[in-house]
Write a protein that holds these residues in place. Structure first.
Motif: not given
Length: 335
Positions: A197-219
């Motif tokens: 169970l990971v707790a982080s700022a959004e630019k870590d956990a969400v940013g990893l997926r949206s910007n690094v993994q280039k996944a399609s992310v929705r909020i």
């Protein structure tokens, strides 16, 4: 004809249950026997052949001894299975090397071992684990993030708690893999890994997926009162502390990111009904929309379209303005 149908209805379920036991047992032996690859192949193959011989008894005459032998072997496998304990010390992959824990003192939440990585690529990053405090009296919102990895059908689910001082606290239920281990949803059915169970700022956990993994992310902004948001956040803290003391195995169906989040929501007194979109979780926002748990002032199609943060996230980058930029134009957040 009537006799034939009676046999089918009586023996059909038994045949399917036995076939499942053979398949499950073969894979369980392959994935979990603490032996070399060659021996695991041999033992798993022998079990599969024994199972196939017993299954053939539904079509040809088979002596009772075959069934008794399979039953004894399968009982031994089940005994071995229940004795397996989640590991506490392994060469964990860096992004799940630590388990967050938290304390709540009045309105002050303090989290230790929060992840605050600086991501450049999936393999190039600066490790940083921090302790942060949050004022629970300033808790205002809960947002659902969906990071799609299996087309429109499968996604990784994350929840982010928003505070009036522009802080966002993201929780992500993940697989705690060891260094060099690859993604395998089949292996994760068979006690291959534990839950992180990971707790982080959004630019870590969400940013990893949206910007690094280039996944399609929705909020999606959830219709949650501050009181319920606090109850839910406290459930996450309790679950994190429990995992730090006693790890549990990850399971691709029962303890994945969606089911884990739903269990915590239920513990905070949310109501859910049995629905296929809970399992095929790429469509989980559809379920929430139908039950009025997200914004319904726009169409579901518009909710998906305006909630797509992928372009905005990559334009702003993993900066301190990430959380504000990805919310521009999102229904229920920014008109």
């Amino acid at each position: 004809m009537r006799k034939f149908l009676a046999i089918v209805f009586l023996l059909g379920p038994a045949f399917l249950a036995l076939a499942f036991a053979v398949l499950w047992g073969t894979l369980a032996l392959w994935y979990k026997l603490p032996l070399g690859e060659a021996l695991r192949w041999i033992i798993a193959a022998c079990f599969a052949l024994l199972g196939l011989r017993v299954l053939s008894g539904f079509f040809i005459t088979t002596k009772r001894g075959w069934y008794l032998s399979f039953g004894a072997v399968f009982a031994g496998l089940l005994l071995f299975w229940v004795t397996l304990k989640p590991p506490t010390e392994e060469a964990w992959s860096p992004e799940v090397a630590r388990q967050v824990t938290g304390t709540i003192d009045g309105d002050t939440l303090t989290l230790s071992n929060m992840r605050d990585f600086q991501w450049r690529t999936a393999t190039d990053f600066d490790e940083n684990w921090v302790t942060r405090t949050y004022d629970l009296s300033k808790l205002e919102s809960v947002d659902l993030f969906m990071s799609y990895w299996g087309g429109p059908t499968m996604a990784h689910l994350m929840l982010s708690f928003g505070f009036s001082d522009d802080q966002y606290l993201t929780w992500s239920i993940e697989v705690r893999r060891t260094v060099g281990e690859s993604f395998s949803p089949i292996a994760d059915f068979f006690k291959a890994n534990t839950v992180s169970l990971v707790a982080s700022a959004e630019k870590d956990a969400v940013g990893l997926r949206s910007n690094v993994q280039k996944a399609s992310v929705r909020i999606f902004r959830l219709n949650a009162t501050p009181s319920y948001a606090r109850d839910l956040l406290e459930q996450y803290v309790t679950a994190a502390n429990s995992l730090a003391k006693e790890p549990i195995f990850f399971n691709s169906l029962f303890t994945n990111c969606s089911m884990g989040a739903i269990r915590l929501a239920v513990a905070a007194n949310a109501k859910f009904v049995l629905d296929w979109r809970v399992l095929v979780n790429g469509y989980f926002p559809d379920y929430l929309y139908e039950h009025g748990s997200v914004q319904t002032s726009v169409t579901l199609e518009e909710l998906y379209e305006r909630g797509d943060i992928s372009k905005r996230a990559r334009e702003v980058g993993l900066t301190d303005t990430y959380s504000q930029a990805i919310r521009v134009g999102v229904p229920g957040i920014n008109p």
